[in-house]
Design a protein around this motif. Sequence first.
Motif, PDB file in Angstrom:
ATOM      1  N   GLY A 112       3.915  26.199 -12.963  1.00  9.92           N
ATOM      2  CA  GLY A 112       3.106  25.491 -12.341  1.00  9.92           C
ATOM      3  C   GLY A 112       2.458  24.106 -13.095  1.00  9.92           C
ATOM      4  N   ALA A 113       4.032  23.521 -13.517  1.00  8.41           N
ATOM      5  CA  ALA A 113       3.157  21.946 -14.007  1.00  8.41           C
ATOM      6  C   ALA A 113       3.643  21.064 -12.944  1.00  8.41           C
ATOM      7  CB  ALA A 113       4.825  21.763 -14.637  1.00  8.41           C
ATOM      8  N   ARG A 114       2.064  20.091 -13.361  1.00  7.88           N
ATOM      9  CA  ARG A 114       2.135  19.046 -12.407  1.00  7.88           C
ATOM     10  C   ARG A 114       2.970  17.626 -12.220  1.00  7.88           C
ATOM     11  NH1 ARG A 114       2.329  22.342  -9.552  1.00  7.88           N
ATOM     12  NH2 ARG A 114       0.455  23.361  -8.419  1.00  7.88           N
ATOM     13  N   THR A 115       3.086  17.086 -14.069  1.00  9.47           N
ATOM     14  CA  THR A 115       3.600  16.535 -14.549  1.00  9.47           C
ATOM     15  C   THR A 115       5.109  16.723 -15.351  1.00  9.47           C
ATOM     16  OG1 THR A 115       2.628  16.789 -16.625  1.00  9.47           O
ATOM     17  CG2 THR A 115       1.245  15.122 -15.146  1.00  9.47           C
ATOM     18  N   VAL A 116       6.117  15.561 -14.651  1.00  9.41           N
ATOM     19  CA  VAL A 116       7.277  16.240 -15.365  1.00  9.41           C
ATOM     20  C   VAL A 116       8.402  14.854 -15.761  1.00  9.41           C
ATOM     21  CG1 VAL A 116       9.945  17.632 -14.519  1.00  9.41           C
ATOM     22  CG2 VAL A 116       7.600  18.254 -13.429  1.00  9.41           C
ATOM     23  N   ALA A 117       8.957  15.071 -17.408  1.00 13.77           N
ATOM     24  CA  ALA A 117       9.445  14.013 -17.703  1.00 13.77           C
ATOM     25  C   ALA A 117      10.819  14.029 -17.766  1.00 13.77           C
ATOM     26  CB  ALA A 117       8.669  13.198 -19.150  1.00 13.77           C
ATOM     27  N   PHE A 118      11.655  13.700 -17.001  1.00 21.45           N
ATOM     28  CA  PHE A 118      13.308  13.377 -16.495  1.00 21.45           C
ATOM     29  C   PHE A 118      13.892  12.235 -17.681  1.00 21.45           C
ATOM     30  CE2 PHE A 118      12.316  15.796 -12.613  1.00 21.45           C
ATOM     31  CZ  PHE A 118      13.168  16.774 -12.638  1.00 21.45           C
ATOM     32  N   PRO A 119      15.053  12.806 -18.007  1.00 22.58           N
ATOM     33  CA  PRO A 119      15.942  11.999 -18.607  1.00 22.58           C
ATOM     34  C   PRO A 119      16.726  11.651 -17.385  1.00 22.58           C
ATOM     35  CG  PRO A 119      16.520  14.112 -19.403  1.00 22.58           C
ATOM     36  CD  PRO A 119      15.700  13.917 -18.724  1.00 22.58           C
ATOM     37  N   ALA A 120      17.437  10.330 -17.522  1.00 17.83           N
ATOM     38  CA  ALA A 120      18.842  10.300 -16.693  1.00 17.83           C
ATOM     39  C   ALA A 120      20.031  10.837 -17.308  1.00 17.83           C
ATOM     40  CB  ALA A 120      19.477   8.955 -16.503  1.00 17.83           C
ATOM     41  N   VAL A 121      20.192  12.545 -16.151  1.00 18.70           N
ATOM     42  CA  VAL A 121      20.639  13.746 -16.352  1.00 18.70           C
ATOM     43  C   VAL A 121      22.500  13.184 -15.856  1.00 18.70           C
ATOM     44  CG1 VAL A 121      21.504  15.882 -15.981  1.00 18.70           C
ATOM     45  CG2 VAL A 121      18.874  15.092 -15.865  1.00 18.70           C
ATOM     46  N   SER A 122      22.973  13.315 -17.187  1.00 22.68           N
ATOM     47  CA  SER A 122      24.519  12.154 -17.050  1.00 22.68           C
ATOM     48  C   SER A 122      25.336  11.615 -17.057  1.00 22.68           C
ATOM     49  CB  SER A 122      25.298  13.607 -15.802  1.00 22.68           C
ATOM     50  OG  SER A 122      25.104  14.997 -16.098  1.00 22.68           O
ATOM     51  N   ALA A 123      24.112  10.788 -17.785  1.00 22.76           N
ATOM     52  CA  ALA A 123      24.422   9.972 -17.795  1.00 22.76           C
ATOM     53  C   ALA A 123      24.408   8.573 -18.927  1.00 22.76           C
ATOM     54  CB  ALA A 123      22.768   8.191 -17.088  1.00 22.76           C
ATOM     55  N   GLY A 124      24.992  10.009 -19.772  1.00 23.11           N
ATOM     56  CA  GLY A 124      24.543   9.314 -21.627  1.00 23.11           C
ATOM     57  C   GLY A 124      26.502   9.612 -21.725  1.00 23.11           C
ATOM     58  N   ASP A 145      10.815  19.637  -2.646  1.00 30.41           N
ATOM     59  CA  ASP A 145       9.150  20.178  -1.785  1.00 30.41           C
ATOM     60  C   ASP A 145       8.773  20.657  -2.741  1.00 30.41           C
ATOM     61  OD1 ASP A 145       8.209  21.698  -0.675  1.00 30.41           O
ATOM     62  OD2 ASP A 145       8.756  22.672   0.935  1.00 30.41           O
ATOM     63  N   THR A 146       7.509  20.019  -3.541  1.00 30.85           N
ATOM     64  CA  THR A 146       7.395  20.934  -4.505  1.00 30.85           C
ATOM     65  C   THR A 146       5.491  20.066  -4.575  1.00 30.85           C
ATOM     66  OG1 THR A 146       7.861  20.111  -7.116  1.00 30.85           O
ATOM     67  CG2 THR A 146       8.460  18.349  -6.043  1.00 30.85           C
ATOM     68  N   ALA A 147       5.306  20.829  -6.006  1.00 28.91           N
ATOM     69  CA  ALA A 147       3.868  20.970  -6.326  1.00 28.91           C
ATOM     70  C   ALA A 147       3.870  19.759  -7.148  1.00 28.91           C
ATOM     71  CB  ALA A 147       3.237  22.187  -6.465  1.00 28.91           C
ATOM     72  N   VAL A 148       4.845  19.972  -8.026  1.00 27.14           N
ATOM     73  CA  VAL A 148       5.722  18.220  -8.466  1.00 27.14           C
ATOM     74  C   VAL A 148       3.564  17.144  -8.536  1.00 27.14           C
ATOM     75  CG1 VAL A 148       6.456  17.137 -10.935  1.00 27.14           C
ATOM     76  CG2 VAL A 148       6.929  19.418 -10.602  1.00 27.14           C
ATOM     77  N   GLU A 149       3.326  17.171  -9.485  1.00 27.15           N
ATOM     78  CA  GLU A 149       2.495  15.096  -8.370  1.00 27.15           C
ATOM     79  C   GLU A 149       2.524  14.424  -9.286  1.00 27.15           C
ATOM     80  OE1 GLU A 149      -1.480  16.047 -10.443  1.00 27.15           O
ATOM     81  OE2 GLU A 149      -2.012  17.882  -8.883  1.00 27.15           O
ATOM     82  N   GLU A 150       3.720  14.329 -10.706  1.00 30.26           N
ATOM     83  CA  GLU A 150       3.846  13.125 -11.653  1.00 30.26           C
ATOM     84  C   GLU A 150       5.648  13.615 -11.780  1.00 30.26           C
ATOM     85  OE1 GLU A 150       1.444  10.585 -13.960  1.00 30.26           O
ATOM     86  OE2 GLU A 150       3.101  11.071 -15.450  1.00 30.26           O
ATOM     87  N   VAL A 151       6.430  12.419 -11.140  1.00 34.68           N
ATOM     88  CA  VAL A 151       8.144  12.648 -11.966  1.00 34.68           C
ATOM     89  C   VAL A 151       7.582  11.676 -12.780  1.00 34.68           C
ATOM     90  CG1 VAL A 151      10.260  12.571 -11.785  1.00 34.68           C
ATOM     91  CG2 VAL A 151       9.025  14.603 -10.353  1.00 34.68           C
ATOM     92  N   ARG A 152       8.043  11.566 -13.735  1.00 32.94           N
ATOM     93  CA  ARG A 152       8.651  10.389 -14.848  1.00 32.94           C
ATOM     94  C   ARG A 152       9.663  10.182 -14.886  1.00 32.94           C
ATOM     95  NH1 ARG A 152       4.693  11.696 -19.970  1.00 32.94           N
ATOM     96  NH2 ARG A 152       3.452  11.924 -18.075  1.00 32.94           N
TER      97      ARG A 152
END
Length: 169
Positions: A112-124, A145-152
Amino acid sequence: MTAILLVQGDITRQSADAIVNAANSSLLGGGGVDGAVHRRGGPAILAECRALRASRYGRGLPVGRAVATTAGRLDARWVIHTVGPVFSTGEDRSELLASCYRESLRVADELGARTVAFPAVSAGTYGWPLDDAARVAVETVRAADTAVEEVRFVLFDERAYEAFAARVG
């Protein structure tokens, strides 16, 4: 439609429903983002990771998959751990990298998360070229296809920020 934001900084300082950890398959901490998440989040994250290893993931979390734990002392409800592929010039592993983003969003939806913070996966330390890592990440999130409202996307330095900015537009 999911909003995509870019931030230059430390992902462990973000406030979000879920913070994605670029984990190693052991789930027991490591370097880079993984080490930072475990250090700042505290022992509760490691305790849940150990429980996951003792139950469902005895051999570790497979590349391209994702699983959630508590966020401990982080300003989030959950940490979503995903294992990115190591870059290879001899084999196209971009589908595995895309799976990290899709699977993380799937887990976020289950929580039920609406905001998700991602790093640059595999880029390190996993050596994925930044421009291509940004392409895969942004294209995958846009197509999800996601209900997540914000990807940061939280990028550690200016070079990473610029690579992602070129893809977000």
